[in-house]
Scaffold this motif. Sequence first.
Motif, PDB file in Angstrom:
ATOM      1  N   LEU A  69       0.818  -1.205   0.000  1.00 40.60           N
ATOM      2  CA  LEU A  69       0.000   0.000   0.000  1.00 40.60           C
ATOM      3  C   LEU A  69       0.860   1.267   0.000  1.00 40.60           C
ATOM      4  CD1 LEU A  69      -2.928  -0.907   2.429  1.00 40.60           C
ATOM      5  CD2 LEU A  69      -2.994  -0.698  -0.053  1.00 40.60           C
ATOM      6  N   GLU A  70       2.022   1.199   0.676  1.00 38.82           N
ATOM      7  CA  GLU A  70       2.920   2.355   0.683  1.00 38.82           C
ATOM      8  C   GLU A  70       3.489   2.620  -0.709  1.00 38.82           C
ATOM      9  OE1 GLU A  70       4.131   4.732   3.117  1.00 38.82           O
ATOM     10  OE2 GLU A  70       2.143   4.087   3.749  1.00 38.82           O
ATOM     11  N   ASN A 121      -4.383   4.653  -6.575  1.00 38.04           N
ATOM     12  CA  ASN A 121      -4.991   5.240  -5.382  1.00 38.04           C
ATOM     13  C   ASN A 121      -5.224   4.128  -4.371  1.00 38.04           C
ATOM     14  OD1 ASN A 121      -6.425   6.575  -3.427  1.00 38.04           O
ATOM     15  ND2 ASN A 121      -8.191   7.050  -4.715  1.00 38.04           N
ATOM     16  N   PRO A 122      -4.435   4.078  -3.293  1.00 45.57           N
ATOM     17  CA  PRO A 122      -4.585   2.979  -2.329  1.00 45.57           C
ATOM     18  C   PRO A 122      -5.957   2.917  -1.676  1.00 45.57           C
ATOM     19  CG  PRO A 122      -3.179   4.712  -1.454  1.00 45.57           C
ATOM     20  CD  PRO A 122      -3.383   5.021  -2.901  1.00 45.57           C
ATOM     21  N   HIS A 123      -6.651   4.064  -1.643  1.00 47.05           N
ATOM     22  CA  HIS A 123      -7.968   4.074  -1.001  1.00 47.05           C
ATOM     23  C   HIS A 123      -8.997   3.265  -1.785  1.00 47.05           C
ATOM     24  CE1 HIS A 123      -7.023   6.790   2.266  1.00 47.05           C
ATOM     25  NE2 HIS A 123      -6.353   7.536   1.406  1.00 47.05           N
ATOM     26  N   LEU A 197      -2.795  12.064   0.610  1.00 46.00           N
ATOM     27  CA  LEU A 197      -2.093  10.790   0.533  1.00 46.00           C
ATOM     28  C   LEU A 197      -0.694  10.914   1.133  1.00 46.00           C
ATOM     29  CD1 LEU A 197      -2.907   9.198  -2.955  1.00 46.00           C
ATOM     30  CD2 LEU A 197      -3.537   8.336  -0.701  1.00 46.00           C
ATOM     31  N   ALA A 198      -0.001  12.005   0.807  1.00 45.76           N
ATOM     32  CA  ALA A 198       1.384  12.163   1.246  1.00 45.76           C
ATOM     33  C   ALA A 198       1.472  12.420   2.741  1.00 45.76           C
ATOM     34  CB  ALA A 198       2.039  13.321   0.482  1.00 45.76           C
ATOM     35  N   VAL A 202      -1.938   6.008   4.565  1.00 48.03           N
ATOM     36  CA  VAL A 202      -3.018   5.105   4.157  1.00 48.03           C
ATOM     37  C   VAL A 202      -3.562   4.414   5.390  1.00 48.03           C
ATOM     38  CG1 VAL A 202      -3.650   3.155   2.725  1.00 48.03           C
ATOM     39  CG2 VAL A 202      -1.892   4.723   1.949  1.00 48.03           C
ATOM     40  N   THR A 203      -4.811   4.708   5.704  1.00 44.69           N
ATOM     41  CA  THR A 203      -5.450   4.067   6.854  1.00 44.69           C
ATOM     42  C   THR A 203      -6.783   3.504   6.434  1.00 44.69           C
ATOM     43  OG1 THR A 203      -6.427   6.186   7.523  1.00 44.69           O
ATOM     44  CG2 THR A 203      -4.343   5.557   8.548  1.00 44.69           C
TER      45      THR A 203
END
Length: 204
Positions: A69-70, A121-123, A197-198, A202-203
Amino acid sequence: MILPLLIGIGTGLSLIVAIGAQNAFVLRQGIRREHVLPVVLICGLTDAVLELLGVAGIGLIVERAPLVLEIVRWGGVAFLLWYAWTAARRAMRPGALLAAEGSGGSLRRTVLACLAITYLNPHVYLDTMVLMGSIGNAQGDPARWWFVLGGALASIAWFFLLGYGARALTRFFATPRSWRILDGVVAATMLVIAARLAVGGVTA
């Protein structure tokens, strides 16, 4: 199994009906009437597949893979910054807007941009695979499959509505000034999302 289907539709819509990079991209393509079908299919079917994988249990793997994810996170930040710059450059060059509108972008370039906005986009993985997956699995069998069907239908319907419904705005965007406003909003949206994001990480 109408109830889990409706819950899936409601949950899916609550996650995607918001101003974001993907929606802004689909809206712009819809207004330009440029490669709308492949764009809405990529967005809608991606959500459907990821939601299905989440309900099938793959979401647990994503949730426990922070390194992946990172990597996606910083790749997404870089792409969003680049896309924000291109949108800002279009907004600052109104003379180029009409030329770009007339010439049109290539299908390959449009598809690649859509794929990048969707998958970097990790979300998108947290919303579809993790969140939708966990809510869907809480429904039990066989209701969870009706839930994911509802979520998939919501995503596909939303992107088709956004892409093809944007055509109603074509008359408004007949002038360079209107395109400057749209591209300015797109650039600002991309910058805000990149910053979130930065800075925020990511949660789930």
